[in-house]
Write an enzyme that holds these catalytic residues in place. Structure first.
Site, mmCIF file in Angstrom:
data_model
loop_
_atom_site.group_PDB
_atom_site.id
_atom_site.type_symbol
_atom_site.label_atom_id
_atom_site.label_comp_id
_atom_site.label_asym_id
_atom_site.label_seq_id
_atom_site.Cartn_x
_atom_site.Cartn_y
_atom_site.Cartn_z
ATOM 1 N N LYS A 41 0.847 -1.208 0.000
ATOM 2 C CA LYS A 41 0.000 0.000 0.000
ATOM 3 C C LYS A 41 0.879 1.253 0.000
ATOM 4 C CE LYS A 41 -0.364 -0.305 5.041
ATOM 5 N NZ LYS A 41 -1.243 -0.661 6.168
ATOM 6 N N TYR A 93 17.078 29.594 8.407
ATOM 7 C CA TYR A 93 15.865 30.268 8.901
ATOM 8 C C TYR A 93 15.780 30.224 10.421
ATOM 9 C CZ TYR A 93 13.873 30.217 4.171
ATOM 10 O OH TYR A 93 13.631 30.423 2.839
HETATM 11 C C1 LIG Z 1 -0.453 -1.783 6.726
HETATM 12 C C2 LIG Z 1 -1.040 -3.028 7.270
HETATM 13 C C3 LIG Z 1 -0.239 -4.142 7.524
HETATM 14 C C4 LIG Z 1 1.278 -4.104 7.419
HETATM 15 O O1 LIG Z 1 1.789 -3.558 8.605
HETATM 16 P P1 LIG Z 1 3.363 -3.418 8.872
HETATM 17 O O2 LIG Z 1 3.433 -2.882 10.254
HETATM 18 O O3 LIG Z 1 3.874 -2.454 7.867
HETATM 19 O O4 LIG Z 1 3.930 -4.773 8.717
HETATM 20 C C5 LIG Z 1 -0.852 -5.307 7.935
HETATM 21 N N1 LIG Z 1 -2.199 -5.357 8.103
HETATM 22 C C6 LIG Z 1 -3.001 -4.298 7.887
HETATM 23 C C7 LIG Z 1 -4.464 -4.418 8.098
HETATM 24 C C8 LIG Z 1 -2.453 -3.101 7.475
HETATM 25 O O5 LIG Z 1 -3.243 -2.047 7.271
#
Ligand SMILES: *Cc1c(COP(=O)(O)O)cnc(C)c1O
Length: 362
Positions: free
Chosen positions: A35, A257
């Site tokens: 994702k 800055y």
């Molecule tokens: C993003 C996600 C994962 C992966 O989690 P990590 O901590 O990156 O391993 C697993 N399950 C769900 C439902 C997620 O949204």
């Protein structure tokens, strides 16, 4: 020729990390979680690299899943957050996506839709995260309803942990959540999926039919404590740039800055082509570590939009064009994240479009 800011993506490391994830529980399978543009690493190249090994991918939403199809990837893709409107359902079935269902009304939506093929559903169970999913006492009924529908193929039970990353959970712990799921699953012969990276790495009881590793594929440990598996992860992203100017700043003069840094000794300051518009956090504290010429040094002053300044005073052979690494092979992104009050996930997903990704396969 061009601005030296770059994210070098080590695809071979992502593959090795995926294989490490699988090796932790050879009896099960692992969805590759890609994702958010593969956590900022570039979803198409990452998915292509993993395609020979991963039986399925997981993303947040249908738009991300369609991006994989457009790139020619044919594996099933799980929508972790499910569908947001009912008109996604026919596309989900047609494209061989798997969808989470987390609300009762979504079961009715499935019941009212005709599909080109049976839909594989991941029923999300709320075992204590209290974000999405069915309450424990609703699970059996929901499963019965789903399994009675001709539209439905396989049903998998899924839950997500709130505190798999800590040694001592500040709230609901992994075993409580696992016990809740086990109780809800009584009498149902269904596959289950509970483990994110942290649970997969540190909680053997969470290793089930399907694991869902994300951050570990990118070589960063989610664990707040030292761990043997964490030590074997190989960083997938090196965020790099170069020194584009140097100057000696005398005692009492400030840099950048807000004049946050004031020299208390003559200081050789390097200006580097990297800023918050590239995704390097503006929250980075004074002294945040970074590497110049393979040598550890520190951030000086506030991060600007397109530049930041570093201390070259003690860096050997400090000069224009020196290579800088902000995190990656030489410096753990978790260490930088800690100096920015955030986590490596946030650093990786924050790298913007302006930073070219360079893909390396060995
Ligand atoms: C993003 C996600 C994962 C992966 O989690 P990590 O901590 O990156 O391993 C697993 N399950 C769900 C439902 C997620 O949204």
């Amino acid at each position: 020729m061009s601005r030296p800011a770059q994210a070098r993506i080590h695809l071979d490391h992502i593959v090795a990390n995926y294989q490490l994830a699988c090796s932790l529980h050879p009896a099960g399978q692992a969805l590759a979680v890609v994702k958010a543009d593969a956590y900022g690493h570039g979803v198409v190249r990452v998915a292509q690299a993993l395609a020979p090994y991963a039986p399925a991918f997981a993303v947040a939403c249908i738009e991300e899943a369609l991006e994989l199809r457009a790139a020619g990837l044919t594996q099933p893709v799980l929508l972790l957050e499910g569908f947001f409107s009912n008109d996604e359902l026919p596309v989900i079935a047609e494209q061989n996506f798997w969808t989470a269902i987390h609300r009762p009304d979504q079961i009715s939506a499935v019941a009212e839709t005709c599909f080109s093929r049976p839909l594989n559903i991941w029923l999300k169970v709320d075992t204590g995260m209290h974000r999405l999913g069915f309450a424990l006492e609703e699970v059996a009924g929901a499963c019965q309803q789903l399994l009675a529908l001709p539209q439905v193929g396989r049903v998998t039970l899924m839950t997500h942990f709130a505190n798999a990353d800590c040694l001592v959970a500040p709230g609901v712990d992994v075993s409580t959540q696992l016990a809740g799921l086990a109780a809800a699953r009584q009498g149902l012969d269904l596959d289950i999926s509970v483990a994110n990276s942290a649970a997969l790495m540190a909680h053997p009881a969470a290793r089930q039919q399907w694991q869902r590793p994300g951050i570990m594929l990118y070589g960063s440990s989610p664990l707040a404590f030292p761990d043997e598996v964490a030590q074997q992860l190989q960083p997938a992203m090196s965020l790099v740039s170069e020194v584009i100017a140097t100057r000696w700043v005398p005692i009492g003069e400030s840099v950048g800055y807000g004049s946050r840094f004031v020299a208390n000794k003559p200081t050789l300051v390097g200006t580097v082509a990297m800023g918050y518009a590239d995704g390097y956090p503006r929250q980075a504290r004074e002294g945040t570590p970074l590497m110049v010429n393979g040598q550890r040094t520190r951030l000086l002053g506030r991060v600007s939009m397109d530049m930041l300044t570093v201390d070259l005073t003690e860096v050997a052979a400090a000069a224009l064009g020196n290579p800088v690494e902000f995190w990656g092979l030489q410096l753990d992104a978790n260490e930088v994240a800690a100096c920015c009050d955030t986590i490596s996930y946030h650093l990786f997903t924050g790298i913007t479009r302006r930073v070219p990704r360079l893909y390396l396969t060995r």
